[in-house]
Design a protein around this motif. Structure first.
Motif, PDB file in Angstrom:
ATOM      1  N   ALA A   1       0.933  -1.303  -0.017  1.00  0.00           N
ATOM      2  CA  ALA A   1      -0.105   0.126   0.052  1.00  0.00           C
ATOM      3  C   ALA A   1       0.911   1.230   0.056  1.00  0.00           C
ATOM      4  CB  ALA A   1      -0.911   0.007   1.205  1.00  0.00           C
ATOM      5  N   PRO A   2       0.543   2.017  -1.006  1.00  0.00           N
ATOM      6  CA  PRO A   2       1.333   3.494  -0.952  1.00  0.00           C
ATOM      7  C   PRO A   2       1.118   4.131   0.332  1.00  0.00           C
ATOM      8  CG  PRO A   2      -0.602   3.675  -2.182  1.00  0.00           C
ATOM      9  CD  PRO A   2      -0.447   2.300  -1.861  1.00  0.00           C
ATOM     10  N   LEU A   3       2.097   4.918   0.638  1.00  0.00           N
ATOM     11  CA  LEU A   3       1.942   5.933   1.777  1.00  0.00           C
ATOM     12  C   LEU A   3       0.876   6.879   1.647  1.00  0.00           C
ATOM     13  CD1 LEU A   3       5.757   6.740   2.706  1.00  0.00           C
ATOM     14  CD2 LEU A   3       4.277   5.043   4.014  1.00  0.00           C
ATOM     15  N   VAL A   4       0.306   7.245   2.518  1.00  0.00           N
ATOM     16  CA  VAL A   4      -0.690   8.425   2.299  1.00  0.00           C
ATOM     17  C   VAL A   4      -0.081   9.669   2.290  1.00  0.00           C
ATOM     18  CG1 VAL A   4      -2.653   9.514   3.619  1.00  0.00           C
ATOM     19  CG2 VAL A   4      -2.435   7.273   3.795  1.00  0.00           C
ATOM     20  N   ARG A   5      -0.396  10.194   1.180  1.00  0.00           N
ATOM     21  CA  ARG A   5       0.110  11.625   0.911  1.00  0.00           C
ATOM     22  C   ARG A   5      -0.776  12.892   0.585  1.00  0.00           C
ATOM     23  NH1 ARG A   5       5.318  11.195   2.044  1.00  0.00           N
ATOM     24  NH2 ARG A   5       6.327   9.577   0.945  1.00  0.00           N
ATOM     25  N   ARG A   6      -2.023  12.648   1.353  1.00  0.00           N
ATOM     26  CA  ARG A   6      -3.079  13.591   1.285  1.00  0.00           C
ATOM     27  C   ARG A   6      -3.213  14.532   2.713  1.00  0.00           C
ATOM     28  NH1 ARG A   6      -5.641   8.876   0.549  1.00  0.00           N
ATOM     29  NH2 ARG A   6      -6.813   8.097   2.567  1.00  0.00           N
ATOM     30  N   GLY A   7      -3.833  15.402   2.590  1.00  0.00           N
ATOM     31  CA  GLY A   7      -4.221  15.895   3.913  1.00  0.00           C
ATOM     32  C   GLY A   7      -3.010  16.427   4.763  1.00  0.00           C
ATOM     33  N   PRO A   8      -2.638  16.291   5.841  1.00  0.00           N
ATOM     34  CA  PRO A   8      -1.435  17.015   6.506  1.00  0.00           C
ATOM     35  C   PRO A   8      -0.389  16.156   6.099  1.00  0.00           C
ATOM     36  CG  PRO A   8      -2.840  16.069   8.111  1.00  0.00           C
ATOM     37  CD  PRO A   8      -3.693  15.947   6.745  1.00  0.00           C
ATOM     38  N   TYR A   9      -0.365  15.071   5.479  1.00  0.00           N
ATOM     39  CA  TYR A   9       0.923  14.274   5.225  1.00  0.00           C
ATOM     40  C   TYR A   9       1.396  14.693   3.810  1.00  0.00           C
ATOM     41  CZ  TYR A   9      -0.807  11.131   8.987  1.00  0.00           C
ATOM     42  OH  TYR A   9      -0.878  10.582  10.140  1.00  0.00           O
ATOM     43  N   ARG A  10       0.817  15.593   3.279  1.00  0.00           N
ATOM     44  CA  ARG A  10       1.468  16.388   2.336  1.00  0.00           C
ATOM     45  C   ARG A  10       2.575  17.056   2.776  1.00  0.00           C
ATOM     46  NH1 ARG A  10      -3.685  18.808  -0.287  1.00  0.00           N
ATOM     47  NH2 ARG A  10      -3.519  19.788   1.723  1.00  0.00           N
ATOM     48  N   HIS A  11       2.660  17.547   3.969  1.00  0.00           N
ATOM     49  CA  HIS A  11       3.379  18.540   4.343  1.00  0.00           C
ATOM     50  C   HIS A  11       4.511  17.907   5.656  1.00  0.00           C
ATOM     51  CE1 HIS A  11       0.868  21.485   2.457  1.00  0.00           C
ATOM     52  NE2 HIS A  11      -0.323  20.807   3.216  1.00  0.00           N
ATOM     53  N   LEU A  12       3.827  16.753   6.293  1.00  0.00           N
ATOM     54  CA  LEU A  12       4.671  16.356   7.393  1.00  0.00           C
ATOM     55  C   LEU A  12       4.680  14.815   7.324  1.00  0.00           C
ATOM     56  CD1 LEU A  12       3.279  18.618  10.203  1.00  0.00           C
ATOM     57  CD2 LEU A  12       5.370  18.554   9.359  1.00  0.00           C
ATOM     58  N   SER A  13       5.705  14.301   7.735  1.00  0.00           N
ATOM     59  CA  SER A  13       5.766  12.762   7.799  1.00  0.00           C
ATOM     60  C   SER A  13       4.857  12.218   8.868  1.00  0.00           C
ATOM     61  CB  SER A  13       7.150  12.361   8.200  1.00  0.00           C
ATOM     62  OG  SER A  13       7.947  12.657   7.131  1.00  0.00           O
ATOM     63  N   HIS A  14       4.676  12.982  10.318  1.00  0.00           N
ATOM     64  CA  HIS A  14       3.971  12.615  11.201  1.00  0.00           C
ATOM     65  C   HIS A  14       3.228  13.519  12.159  1.00  0.00           C
ATOM     66  CE1 HIS A  14       6.599   8.967  11.387  1.00  0.00           C
ATOM     67  NE2 HIS A  14       7.607   9.764  11.352  1.00  0.00           N
ATOM     68  N   PRO A  15       2.220  13.913  11.237  1.00  0.00           N
ATOM     69  CA  PRO A  15       1.350  15.237  11.696  1.00  0.00           C
ATOM     70  C   PRO A  15       0.713  14.820  13.012  1.00  0.00           C
ATOM     71  CG  PRO A  15       0.296  14.170   9.590  1.00  0.00           C
ATOM     72  CD  PRO A  15       1.769  13.634   9.917  1.00  0.00           C
ATOM     73  N   ASN A  16       0.341  13.466  12.993  1.00  0.00           N
ATOM     74  CA  ASN A  16      -0.395  12.975  14.244  1.00  0.00           C
ATOM     75  C   ASN A  16       0.502  13.312  15.574  1.00  0.00           C
ATOM     76  OD1 ASN A  16      -2.865  11.668  15.453  1.00  0.00           O
ATOM     77  ND2 ASN A  16      -1.461  10.000  16.196  1.00  0.00           N
ATOM     78  N   TYR A  17       1.703  12.790  15.371  1.00  0.00           N
ATOM     79  CA  TYR A  17       2.467  13.042  16.576  1.00  0.00           C
ATOM     80  C   TYR A  17       2.591  14.330  16.881  1.00  0.00           C
ATOM     81  CZ  TYR A  17       3.469   8.361  15.524  1.00  0.00           C
ATOM     82  OH  TYR A  17       3.259   6.927  15.463  1.00  0.00           O
ATOM     83  N   VAL A  18       2.769  15.329  16.019  1.00  0.00           N
ATOM     84  CA  VAL A  18       2.949  16.907  16.072  1.00  0.00           C
ATOM     85  C   VAL A  18       1.552  17.032  17.009  1.00  0.00           C
ATOM     86  CG1 VAL A  18       2.702  19.167  15.243  1.00  0.00           C
ATOM     87  CG2 VAL A  18       4.130  17.257  14.224  1.00  0.00           C
ATOM     88  N   VAL A  19       0.457  16.840  16.706  1.00  0.00           N
ATOM     89  CA  VAL A  19      -0.811  17.153  17.478  1.00  0.00           C
ATOM     90  C   VAL A  19      -0.642  16.445  18.612  1.00  0.00           C
ATOM     91  CG1 VAL A  19      -3.302  16.490  17.468  1.00  0.00           C
ATOM     92  CG2 VAL A  19      -2.218  17.287  15.390  1.00  0.00           C
ATOM     93  N   VAL A  20      -0.216  15.210  19.079  1.00  0.00           N
ATOM     94  CA  VAL A  20      -0.190  14.587  20.139  1.00  0.00           C
ATOM     95  C   VAL A  20       0.807  15.550  21.190  1.00  0.00           C
ATOM     96  CG1 VAL A  20       0.576  12.583  21.621  1.00  0.00           C
ATOM     97  CG2 VAL A  20      -0.973  12.480  19.655  1.00  0.00           C
ATOM     98  N   VAL A  21       1.772  15.930  20.619  1.00  0.00           N
ATOM     99  CA  VAL A  21       2.929  16.784  21.533  1.00  0.00           C
ATOM    100  C   VAL A  21       2.008  17.961  21.978  1.00  0.00           C
ATOM    101  CG1 VAL A  21       5.107  18.009  21.127  1.00  0.00           C
ATOM    102  CG2 VAL A  21       4.806  15.898  20.343  1.00  0.00           C
ATOM    103  N   GLY A  22       1.656  18.610  21.089  1.00  0.00           N
ATOM    104  CA  GLY A  22       0.920  19.926  21.285  1.00  0.00           C
ATOM    105  C   GLY A  22      -0.260  19.297  22.314  1.00  0.00           C
TER     106      GLY A  22
END
Length: 164
Positions: A101-122
């Motif tokens: 399966a290809p990596l997801v490249r839509r939404g915030p994944y266009r800009h960051l490798s780990h956007p979920n972790y950025v949110v969790v850190v916040g």
């Protein structure tokens, strides 16, 4: 009901709902041949998040909520929803790899490798700050950094073979 109790209740219900969604998505992915990676550290992730939420209930239920920080937390929740929606059925709390399966490249994944972790850190920092608990925010930010270091390494290693 105070604002603090309302916020903690909503966050608790959100997290429980996300666990249900993650469990469902994990089962569906595994039924399609996906495999879990890094399962050994998953109980530590769960324990850290449970301790964070339990600590907030213990320390913040009767504290006045600071609206400015709550607004920042709301922005983080909107970003969380964007992350979950972008991953769709591939969103889970575990590291689940679907072969070929290809990596997801839509939404915030266009800009960051780990956007979920950025949110969790916040979130780990901001919600305690909303209740005037800066030491709690620092402690769990450090614990979360340790957990995320382990998790991101495991995830990155697992994704190295994923098609682009």
């Amino acid at each position: 009901m105070t604002l603090s109790i309302l916020v903690l209740t909503l966050v608790t219900l959100q997290r429980l709902g996300e666990l249900v969604l993650a469990h469902r998505n994990t089962a569906r992915l595994k039924a399609r041949g996906a495999e879990e990676v890094g399962a050994g550290h998953y109980p530590v992730v769960v324990a850290m998040h449970a301790a964070w939420l339990a600590g907030l209930w213990l320390l913040a239920w009767d504290k006045p909520a600071q609206v400015g920080w709550l607004l920042v937390f709301l922005v983080l929740q909107a970003l969380r929803i964007w992350v979950i929606a972008s991953l769709g059925e591939r969103w889970t709390t575990r590291i689940i790899i679907l072969p070929d399966a290809p990596l997801v490249r839509r939404g915030p994944y266009r800009h960051l490798s780990h956007p979920n972790y950025v949110v969790v850190v916040g979130e780990i920092a901001v919600l305690p700050l909303a209740f005037g608990l800066p030491e709690f925010a620092v402690l769990f930010t450090i614990l979360n950094a340790i957990v995320l270091t382990i998790r991101i390494r495991a995830e990155a290693q697992a994704l190295r073979g994923a098609p682009m």
